[in-house]
Each structure stands twice: as C-alpha cells, then as structure tokens.
Write a protein that holds these residues in place. Sequence first.
Motif, mmCIF file in Angstrom:
data_model
loop_
_atom_site.group_PDB
_atom_site.id
_atom_site.type_symbol
_atom_site.label_atom_id
_atom_site.label_comp_id
_atom_site.label_asym_id
_atom_site.label_seq_id
_atom_site.Cartn_x
_atom_site.Cartn_y
_atom_site.Cartn_z
ATOM 1 N N THR A 95 0.759 -1.160 -0.111
ATOM 2 C CA THR A 95 0.036 0.002 0.075
ATOM 3 C C THR A 95 0.682 1.301 -0.157
ATOM 4 O OG1 THR A 95 -1.828 -1.130 1.114
ATOM 5 C CG2 THR A 95 -1.701 1.287 1.225
ATOM 6 N N THR A 96 1.814 1.146 0.932
ATOM 7 C CA THR A 96 2.758 2.536 0.955
ATOM 8 C C THR A 96 3.315 2.665 -0.623
ATOM 9 O OG1 THR A 96 3.117 1.967 3.241
ATOM 10 C CG2 THR A 96 5.000 3.368 2.078
ATOM 11 N N LEU A 97 3.848 1.547 -1.098
ATOM 12 C CA LEU A 97 4.687 1.914 -2.178
ATOM 13 C C LEU A 97 3.617 2.175 -3.228
ATOM 14 C CD1 LEU A 97 7.051 -1.141 -2.215
ATOM 15 C CD2 LEU A 97 7.594 1.065 -2.175
ATOM 16 N N VAL A 98 2.400 1.664 -3.455
ATOM 17 C CA VAL A 98 1.623 2.154 -4.365
ATOM 18 C C VAL A 98 1.085 3.773 -4.384
ATOM 19 C CG1 VAL A 98 -1.030 1.880 -5.272
ATOM 20 C CG2 VAL A 98 0.648 -0.196 -4.845
ATOM 21 N N GLN A 99 0.915 4.092 -3.141
ATOM 22 C CA GLN A 99 0.569 5.277 -2.720
ATOM 23 C C GLN A 99 1.652 6.413 -3.334
ATOM 24 O OE1 GLN A 99 -0.281 5.275 1.502
ATOM 25 N NE2 GLN A 99 -2.520 4.733 1.357
ATOM 26 N N MET A 100 2.763 5.869 -2.951
ATOM 27 C CA MET A 100 4.238 6.717 -3.534
ATOM 28 C C MET A 100 3.962 6.618 -4.902
ATOM 29 S SD MET A 100 7.277 5.453 -0.908
ATOM 30 C CE MET A 100 8.129 6.934 -1.618
ATOM 31 N N LEU A 101 3.737 5.721 -5.668
ATOM 32 C CA LEU A 101 3.682 5.478 -7.048
ATOM 33 C C LEU A 101 2.465 6.737 -7.516
ATOM 34 C CD1 LEU A 101 5.125 3.978 -9.028
ATOM 35 C CD2 LEU A 101 3.457 2.556 -9.412
ATOM 36 N N GLN A 102 1.481 6.786 -6.779
ATOM 37 C CA GLN A 102 0.490 7.699 -7.231
ATOM 38 C C GLN A 102 0.740 9.320 -6.863
ATOM 39 O OE1 GLN A 102 -2.412 5.875 -4.525
ATOM 40 N NE2 GLN A 102 -3.604 5.126 -6.240
ATOM 41 N N SER A 103 1.670 9.363 -5.845
ATOM 42 C CA SER A 103 1.884 10.842 -5.228
ATOM 43 C C SER A 103 2.466 11.567 -6.380
ATOM 44 C CB SER A 103 2.688 10.770 -4.099
ATOM 45 O OG SER A 103 3.032 11.885 -3.651
ATOM 46 N N ASN A 104 2.041 12.886 -6.309
ATOM 47 C CA ASN A 104 2.532 13.973 -7.033
ATOM 48 C C ASN A 104 3.762 14.671 -6.440
ATOM 49 O OD1 ASN A 104 0.564 13.840 -9.075
ATOM 50 N ND2 ASN A 104 -0.774 15.045 -8.013
ATOM 51 N N HIS A 105 4.009 14.194 -5.134
ATOM 52 C CA HIS A 105 5.177 14.842 -4.691
ATOM 53 C C HIS A 105 6.318 13.973 -4.674
ATOM 54 C CE1 HIS A 105 2.323 17.753 -3.201
ATOM 55 N NE2 HIS A 105 1.546 16.704 -2.643
ATOM 56 N N VAL A 106 6.310 12.851 -5.054
ATOM 57 C CA VAL A 106 7.325 11.684 -5.123
ATOM 58 C C VAL A 106 8.175 12.041 -6.282
ATOM 59 C CG1 VAL A 106 8.331 9.574 -5.200
ATOM 60 C CG2 VAL A 106 6.409 10.238 -3.698
ATOM 61 N N ASN A 107 9.559 12.427 -6.191
ATOM 62 C CA ASN A 107 10.420 12.618 -7.348
ATOM 63 C C ASN A 107 10.399 11.755 -8.179
ATOM 64 O OD1 ASN A 107 12.726 11.135 -7.276
ATOM 65 N ND2 ASN A 107 13.399 12.723 -5.583
ATOM 66 N N HIS A 108 10.742 12.088 -9.606
ATOM 67 C CA HIS A 108 11.086 10.920 -10.671
ATOM 68 C C HIS A 108 11.832 9.698 -10.373
ATOM 69 C CE1 HIS A 108 11.040 9.690 -14.802
ATOM 70 N NE2 HIS A 108 12.310 9.661 -14.843
ATOM 71 N N HIS A 109 12.920 10.143 -9.465
ATOM 72 C CA HIS A 109 13.887 9.175 -9.409
ATOM 73 C C HIS A 109 13.461 8.018 -8.257
ATOM 74 C CE1 HIS A 109 17.761 6.846 -8.437
ATOM 75 N NE2 HIS A 109 17.443 7.262 -7.241
ATOM 76 N N ILE A 110 12.893 8.253 -7.398
ATOM 77 C CA ILE A 110 12.257 7.610 -6.417
ATOM 78 C C ILE A 110 11.004 6.843 -6.894
ATOM 79 C CG2 ILE A 110 11.077 7.594 -3.990
ATOM 80 C CD1 ILE A 110 12.700 9.894 -3.379
ATOM 81 N N ARG A 111 10.269 7.547 -7.597
ATOM 82 C CA ARG A 111 9.261 6.803 -8.279
ATOM 83 C C ARG A 111 9.621 5.462 -9.108
ATOM 84 N NH1 ARG A 111 4.051 10.035 -10.071
ATOM 85 N NH2 ARG A 111 5.025 11.307 -8.830
ATOM 86 N N ARG A 112 10.821 5.713 -9.790
ATOM 87 C CA ARG A 112 11.390 4.678 -10.685
ATOM 88 C C ARG A 112 11.862 3.468 -9.705
ATOM 89 N NH1 ARG A 112 14.787 6.288 -15.455
ATOM 90 N NH2 ARG A 112 13.816 4.658 -16.780
ATOM 91 N N GLU A 113 12.369 3.840 -8.641
ATOM 92 C CA GLU A 113 12.696 2.959 -7.547
ATOM 93 C C GLU A 113 11.373 2.209 -7.105
ATOM 94 O OE1 GLU A 113 16.000 3.218 -5.169
ATOM 95 O OE2 GLU A 113 16.966 4.623 -6.567
ATOM 96 N N VAL A 114 10.534 2.713 -6.647
ATOM 97 C CA VAL A 114 9.326 2.468 -6.160
ATOM 98 C C VAL A 114 8.733 1.361 -7.234
ATOM 99 C CG1 VAL A 114 6.607 2.830 -5.865
ATOM 100 C CG2 VAL A 114 8.692 4.155 -4.467
ATOM 101 N N ALA A 115 8.643 1.611 -8.498
ATOM 102 C CA ALA A 115 8.273 0.714 -9.573
ATOM 103 C C ALA A 115 9.157 -0.480 -9.607
ATOM 104 C CB ALA A 115 8.155 1.179 -10.850
ATOM 105 N N SER A 116 10.255 -0.242 -9.388
ATOM 106 C CA SER A 116 11.205 -1.555 -9.156
ATOM 107 C C SER A 116 10.783 -2.380 -8.202
ATOM 108 C CB SER A 116 12.638 -1.006 -9.532
ATOM 109 O OG SER A 116 13.522 -1.930 -9.455
ATOM 110 N N SER A 117 10.742 -1.757 -7.138
ATOM 111 C CA SER A 117 10.555 -2.232 -5.608
ATOM 112 C C SER A 117 9.165 -3.265 -5.949
ATOM 113 C CB SER A 117 10.391 -1.676 -4.673
ATOM 114 O OG SER A 117 11.811 -0.885 -4.356
ATOM 115 N N LEU A 118 8.114 -2.725 -6.506
ATOM 116 C CA LEU A 118 6.811 -3.487 -6.617
ATOM 117 C C LEU A 118 7.050 -4.611 -7.531
ATOM 118 C CD1 LEU A 118 4.458 -0.348 -6.871
ATOM 119 C CD2 LEU A 118 4.406 -2.266 -5.204
ATOM 120 N N GLU A 119 7.751 -4.522 -8.543
ATOM 121 C CA GLU A 119 8.175 -5.468 -9.442
ATOM 122 C C GLU A 119 8.690 -6.632 -8.716
ATOM 123 O OE1 GLU A 119 10.167 -5.874 -13.907
ATOM 124 O OE2 GLU A 119 9.659 -3.901 -13.046
#
Length: 175
Positions: A95-119
Amino acid sequence: MHWFTSWQAAKSLGEIGLGNQKAMTALVNMVKSTDVNDIIFWEAIKSLGKIGFGDKKTIISLKKLLQSNFLDDYTRMLIASSLGLIDPDDEKAITTLVQMLQSNHVNHHIRREVASSLEEIIQDNNHRFAVIKTLSSYWRLNGEYYDLVWNCAQYMPYPDFCKAWHQHNFVTRTM
C-alpha cells in the motif's frame, strides 16, 4: 567509529546470509540508533531486506519505522521495499509503495525505484490490480513503467487486467 566503517559493516552484515540472528540484531540496532547518519541507516534497512526474511523482530522494527511521520520519500521507499521482501504478506508495504507511485510529490527517481521494488515484491492479483489501476491513470509517462505493467499483466487473468486498466473509465450509475 568512522562513518565509512559503519556503512561497510551494515553492508557486510547484509551479505552474511539469510536468517543470521546476530547480523539481524546488529542491523536492527543500527536502524534504531539515533547516532547513525542517513547513509548507514539506509544501508542497514537494505541489508535487513536481504537477510531478514520472516524474522518477527525485524518485521516489527520495520513496521514501526514505516509508521513514522518524519520519513523522507527515499527512506519510506526503502523501508517499504525491505518490509515487502521479508514479509511478502504485509499489505502496508505494498500500500505504501502504491501510494508513493500515485503521489505527485514523489520525485521521478524515487518513483522509478518504487516501481522496481513493486516489480520485485508483488505476490497476488490484488496487488497487481492496484498497481495497474494506479499506472493506467497516468500512462502519460510514455511507457516508463512498461516493465512493471508487463510483469503484472503476465500473471493476471485478462479480464482482471482490463478492468484495472480501464477502471477510471467506468462510470457507475445510481438509480
């Protein structure tokens, strides 16, 4: 102790081996300490994700950390990722990672790491559904998360994938 030595210790403890109780205790102590800098703290969290699978003390420590209101996005992502690796059934991590993926406040680099972690950590269709639903609402990212979408699609029944992908297009009528 010099910070580099502490960082190297945290990194080495993560390579000792899955389930090593002494290593996990030392890493949990590093994570709980207020005397370590961010680099050592982050390395300890990553190392716990490597060796702490199923360890209750480690899971409790990371869950407690994840509840903090004072975490930056990178730290929150690391904790959720490690928690997802060591406790794959933990809904809070996904849930935390999906919310971070949705957030407009998370920067591009972290969002890519979030996606990688979810994978790496998603385990079931409910998680995949949430990820696909999230990504479909802003596919304007020019296919940047194609690998994550593809990974989810490979393991989902086609009707579930379509429903998640087009979720924002469905209109519900009330009578």
